[in-house]
Design a protein around this motif. Sequence first.
Motif, PDB file in Angstrom:
ATOM      1  N   MET A   1       0.820  -1.193   0.000  1.00  0.00           N
ATOM      2  CA  MET A   1       0.000   0.000   0.000  1.00  0.00           C
ATOM      3  C   MET A   1       0.867   1.261   0.000  1.00  0.00           C
ATOM      4  O   MET A   1       0.553   2.227  -0.685  1.00  0.00           O
ATOM      5  CB  MET A   1      -0.924  -0.039   1.220  1.00  0.00           C
ATOM      6  CG  MET A   1      -1.882   1.103   1.257  1.00  0.00           C
ATOM      7  SD  MET A   1      -3.021   1.005  -0.125  1.00  0.00           S
ATOM      8  CE  MET A   1      -4.265   2.083   0.406  1.00  0.00           C
ATOM      9  N   LYS A   2       1.958   1.222   0.769  1.00  0.00           N
ATOM     10  CA  LYS A   2       2.848   2.378   0.823  1.00  0.00           C
ATOM     11  C   LYS A   2       3.464   2.646  -0.546  1.00  0.00           C
ATOM     12  O   LYS A   2       3.584   3.800  -0.966  1.00  0.00           O
ATOM     13  CB  LYS A   2       3.943   2.162   1.866  1.00  0.00           C
ATOM     14  CG  LYS A   2       4.877   3.332   2.011  1.00  0.00           C
ATOM     15  CD  LYS A   2       5.965   3.075   3.027  1.00  0.00           C
ATOM     16  CE  LYS A   2       6.915   4.256   3.032  1.00  0.00           C
ATOM     17  NZ  LYS A   2       8.128   3.989   3.763  1.00  0.00           N
ATOM     18  N   LEU A   3       3.855   1.583  -1.252  1.00  0.00           N
ATOM     19  CA  LEU A   3       4.434   1.732  -2.581  1.00  0.00           C
ATOM     20  C   LEU A   3       3.428   2.369  -3.536  1.00  0.00           C
ATOM     21  O   LEU A   3       3.779   3.266  -4.309  1.00  0.00           O
ATOM     22  CB  LEU A   3       4.902   0.380  -3.136  1.00  0.00           C
ATOM     23  CG  LEU A   3       5.528   0.412  -4.526  1.00  0.00           C
ATOM     24  CD1 LEU A   3       6.828   1.210  -4.512  1.00  0.00           C
ATOM     25  CD2 LEU A   3       5.780  -0.995  -5.022  1.00  0.00           C
ATOM     26  N   ALA A   4       2.186   1.941  -3.476  1.00  0.00           N
ATOM     27  CA  ALA A   4       1.150   2.494  -4.356  1.00  0.00           C
ATOM     28  C   ALA A   4       0.932   3.984  -4.073  1.00  0.00           C
ATOM     29  O   ALA A   4       0.796   4.786  -5.010  1.00  0.00           O
ATOM     30  CB  ALA A   4      -0.159   1.734  -4.188  1.00  0.00           C
ATOM     31  N   LEU A   5       0.916   4.357  -2.815  1.00  0.00           N
ATOM     32  CA  LEU A   5       0.742   5.770  -2.457  1.00  0.00           C
ATOM     33  C   LEU A   5       1.949   6.600  -2.904  1.00  0.00           C
ATOM     34  O   LEU A   5       1.785   7.712  -3.407  1.00  0.00           O
ATOM     35  CB  LEU A   5       0.500   5.925  -0.960  1.00  0.00           C
ATOM     36  CG  LEU A   5      -0.843   5.419  -0.457  1.00  0.00           C
ATOM     37  CD1 LEU A   5      -0.904   5.484   1.072  1.00  0.00           C
ATOM     38  CD2 LEU A   5      -1.989   6.217  -1.064  1.00  0.00           C
ATOM     39  N   THR A   6       3.128   6.049  -2.695  1.00  0.00           N
ATOM     40  CA  THR A   6       4.343   6.753  -3.131  1.00  0.00           C
ATOM     41  C   THR A   6       4.335   6.921  -4.638  1.00  0.00           C
ATOM     42  O   THR A   6       4.626   8.006  -5.154  1.00  0.00           O
ATOM     43  CB  THR A   6       5.608   5.985  -2.693  1.00  0.00           C
ATOM     44  OG1 THR A   6       5.587   5.845  -1.270  1.00  0.00           O
ATOM     45  CG2 THR A   6       6.875   6.704  -3.111  1.00  0.00           C
ATOM     46  N   TYR A   7       3.983   5.852  -5.358  1.00  0.00           N
ATOM     47  CA  TYR A   7       3.938   5.925  -6.815  1.00  0.00           C
ATOM     48  C   TYR A   7       2.917   6.965  -7.261  1.00  0.00           C
ATOM     49  O   TYR A   7       3.176   7.754  -8.180  1.00  0.00           O
ATOM     50  CB  TYR A   7       3.614   4.559  -7.419  1.00  0.00           C
ATOM     51  CG  TYR A   7       3.828   4.521  -8.907  1.00  0.00           C
ATOM     52  CD1 TYR A   7       5.097   4.373  -9.445  1.00  0.00           C
ATOM     53  CD2 TYR A   7       2.757   4.669  -9.785  1.00  0.00           C
ATOM     54  CE1 TYR A   7       5.305   4.358 -10.817  1.00  0.00           C
ATOM     55  CE2 TYR A   7       2.953   4.656 -11.163  1.00  0.00           C
ATOM     56  CZ  TYR A   7       4.235   4.502 -11.659  1.00  0.00           C
ATOM     57  OH  TYR A   7       4.425   4.499 -13.021  1.00  0.00           O
ATOM     58  N   ALA A   8       1.762   6.984  -6.623  1.00  0.00           N
ATOM     59  CA  ALA A   8       0.724   7.957  -6.979  1.00  0.00           C
ATOM     60  C   ALA A   8       1.214   9.383  -6.738  1.00  0.00           C
ATOM     61  O   ALA A   8       1.003  10.270  -7.577  1.00  0.00           O
ATOM     62  CB  ALA A   8      -0.549   7.689  -6.187  1.00  0.00           C
ATOM     63  N   LEU A   9       1.873   9.614  -5.617  1.00  0.00           N
ATOM     64  CA  LEU A   9       2.399  10.947  -5.312  1.00  0.00           C
ATOM     65  C   LEU A   9       3.445  11.368  -6.344  1.00  0.00           C
ATOM     66  O   LEU A   9       3.422  12.501  -6.845  1.00  0.00           O
ATOM     67  CB  LEU A   9       3.002  10.983  -3.906  1.00  0.00           C
ATOM     68  CG  LEU A   9       3.675  12.291  -3.509  1.00  0.00           C
ATOM     69  CD1 LEU A   9       2.666  13.437  -3.474  1.00  0.00           C
ATOM     70  CD2 LEU A   9       4.354  12.146  -2.157  1.00  0.00           C
ATOM     71  N   LEU A  10       4.338  10.462  -6.692  1.00  0.00           N
ATOM     72  CA  LEU A  10       5.369  10.777  -7.688  1.00  0.00           C
ATOM     73  C   LEU A  10       4.756  10.986  -9.072  1.00  0.00           C
ATOM     74  O   LEU A  10       5.228  11.850  -9.837  1.00  0.00           O
ATOM     75  CB  LEU A  10       6.429   9.676  -7.724  1.00  0.00           C
ATOM     76  CG  LEU A  10       7.192   9.459  -6.412  1.00  0.00           C
ATOM     77  CD1 LEU A  10       8.216   8.350  -6.559  1.00  0.00           C
ATOM     78  CD2 LEU A  10       7.827  10.733  -5.908  1.00  0.00           C
ATOM     79  N   ALA A  11       3.704  10.247  -9.377  1.00  0.00           N
ATOM     80  CA  ALA A  11       3.002  10.437 -10.654  1.00  0.00           C
ATOM     81  C   ALA A  11       2.346  11.815 -10.691  1.00  0.00           C
ATOM     82  O   ALA A  11       2.354  12.482 -11.732  1.00  0.00           O
ATOM     83  CB  ALA A  11       1.963   9.337 -10.858  1.00  0.00           C
ATOM     84  N   ILE A  12       1.825  12.260  -9.570  1.00  0.00           N
ATOM     85  CA  ILE A  12       1.233  13.604  -9.496  1.00  0.00           C
ATOM     86  C   ILE A  12       2.311  14.661  -9.712  1.00  0.00           C
ATOM     87  O   ILE A  12       2.101  15.631 -10.448  1.00  0.00           O
ATOM     88  CB  ILE A  12       0.493  13.799  -8.151  1.00  0.00           C
ATOM     89  CG1 ILE A  12      -0.774  12.945  -8.133  1.00  0.00           C
ATOM     90  CG2 ILE A  12       0.165  15.275  -7.913  1.00  0.00           C
ATOM     91  CD1 ILE A  12      -1.431  12.831  -6.767  1.00  0.00           C
TER      92      ILE A  12
END
Length: 135
Positions: A1-12
């Motif tokens: 879950m942390k990886l998905a949130l980090t990826y989403a933040l970096l994608a933003i």
Amino acid sequence: MKLALTYALLAIIATIANIGSQDLTLHFYAGPYAVLLSVFIGTGIGLVVKYVLDKAYIFRFRAKNAIDDSQTFMLYTLTGVATTAIFWGFEFGFDYLFRTKEMRYFGGAIGLAIGYVAKYQLDKRFVFGYQVARC
């Protein structure tokens, strides 16, 4: 879950870099093919920003040297061809349908979000997974 949130933040962050550089380009140039030029510039800046962020924070990849980093970036760029087509399709599609800068950017953001989901899987398998396996 942390990886998905980090990826989403970096994608933003990469999306803001892409769309922001498009808008900045249009601020300075309004001549022939201005929108096309802005999308190319935004795509390039977004690509570099996303590569640097993904390499460091998602895949924790450390290149052995400049040649290794260049080869990894080339693979990263190649996996982005199809996802860039998705992004451009949405951005130019929204531009055609709505004829406003805001809706073009909105379409671009949707296209980037869809593309980034697919790009993660491609990069995990063909770019950074390959690179880590050969080390």
